[in-house]
Write an enzyme that holds these catalytic residues in place. Structure first.
Site, short mmCIF file in Angstrom:
data_model
loop_
_atom_site.label_atom_id
_atom_site.label_comp_id
_atom_site.label_asym_id
_atom_site.label_seq_id
_atom_site.Cartn_x
_atom_site.Cartn_y
_atom_site.Cartn_z
N ILE A 1 0.89 -1.16 0.00
CA ILE A 1 0.00 0.00 0.00
C ILE A 1 0.92 1.21 0.00
CG2 ILE A 1 -1.72 1.33 1.26
CD1 ILE A 1 -2.82 -1.23 2.37
N PRO A 2 1.02 1.92 -1.12
CA PRO A 2 2.10 2.90 -1.30
C PRO A 2 1.86 4.26 -0.63
CG PRO A 2 0.78 2.80 -3.28
CD PRO A 2 0.22 1.75 -2.36
N CYS A 3 1.82 4.25 0.70
CA CYS A 3 1.65 5.52 1.40
C CYS A 3 2.85 6.44 1.19
CB CYS A 3 1.40 5.28 2.90
SG CYS A 3 2.67 4.34 3.74
N HIS A 4 3.96 5.88 0.75
CA HIS A 4 5.15 6.70 0.48
C HIS A 4 4.94 7.62 -0.72
CE1 HIS A 4 5.55 2.95 -1.89
NE2 HIS A 4 6.07 3.73 -2.82
N ARG A 5 3.91 7.38 -1.52
CA ARG A 5 3.66 8.23 -2.69
C ARG A 5 2.81 9.45 -2.38
NH1 ARG A 5 2.19 3.07 -6.54
NH2 ARG A 5 4.22 2.06 -6.32
#
Length: 280
Positions: free
Chosen positions: A245-249
């Site tokens: 889940i790309p919360c880094h984006r």
């Protein structure tokens, strides 16, 4: 990870932290190499092996101006399907393969009393990780430096579950995400405990393509809650599955990368690494 591999990772992380602070000065290769006590030749080779691009190119992807450009240049809406199925190699977006199955109210309330959770430790381009799965999918993935603390954190999420340290097929398939061999990647299932609002936010994050960035406000608007940026940030900060889940984006509208549960340096490294991979 061998002792030498761990040292190399720490050197790259230190170099990225230095670049994040000093990119405006555009430091030379020699200046960056000096920060990690390597010759410029050795550092260039080590960094390129790790990131797939030169330190100079990587530095471009770390700049705030690049982040701001990503936030403003899109002609289509954030969640329009801008990618196609059937692509191959590093250009194939892993988001196509990830979906969420929320836990039942009973599973959510009773702390996983009837769940068997398999967990194991693995390596990623961004350090050690712990990955855990139920029979329905990945329920936890986190970067870690201490195995005991990592297991403790996992068990706090599901205090009544049964835990077994073993590698299973679900874990292995999810970890292919870091290897860029998309031909081996089946659809990744996530089995998560969260409120309906959290699940909605996490599902929205899956629609941000690899190599792209979005602001908290953009995510809030996309899920129909334009005034809920603060709540969006809280939900993103509660993400139990790193990278998949790309919360880094998600970054600040100013272009600053903002916070990250697993460290700001790691977030900058992932953003730059993904941008470099999709641009290559």
């Amino acid at each position: 990870m061998t002792a030498q591999e761990q040292l190399n990772y720490e050197r790259i992380a230190a170099a990225i932290a230095y670049l994040k602070t000093n990119f405006k000065a555009q430091p030379s290769l020699n200046q960056i190499a000096e920060q990690v006590h390597l010759s410029s030749f050795h550092f260039q080779r080590l960094f390129t092996d790790w990131a797939g691009v030169s330190p100079k190119k990587f530095m471009q992807y770390l700049s705030l101006e690049y982040a701001k450009q990503l936030l403003t240049q899109k002609k289509t809406t954030l969640f329009e399907t801008a990618y196609q199925t059937g692509l191959s190699g590093s250009s194939r977006l892993h988001d196509l393969f990830v979906n969420i199955e929320g836990m039942t109210p009973g599973e959510y309330k009773n702390g996983g009393a009837n769940l068997r959770i398999n967990y194991s430790f693995a390596e990623s381009p961004f350090g050690h990780i712990i990955v855990a799965a139920t029979q329905k999918g990945i329920c936890h993935l986190a970067f870690c430096t201490n195995k005991q603390e990592a297991v403790k954190t996992l068990k706090e999420r599901f205090p009544k579950a049964t835990y077994i340290e073993v590698v299973d097929r679900i874990q292995q398939e999810a970890l292919f995400i870091f290897q860029h061999d998309w031909s081996k990647l089946g659809q990744i299932k996530l089995h998560l405990s969260g409120t309906p609002f959290q699940l909605k936010v996490w599902e929205a994050l899956l629609k941000i393509p690899m190599g792209d960035l979005a602001s908290y406000g953009t995510v809030a608007t996309a899920i129909g809650k334009p005034k809920a940026s603060r709540a969006i940030g809280t939900a993103i900060g509660s993400n139990p599955v790193a990278y998949l889940i790309p919360c880094h984006r998600v970054i600040q509208a100013s272009g600053n990368t903002g916070g990250y549960m697993w460290g700001g340096t790691r977030k900058s490294a992932i953003i730059a690494w993904e941008a470099a991979k999709t641009a290559s």
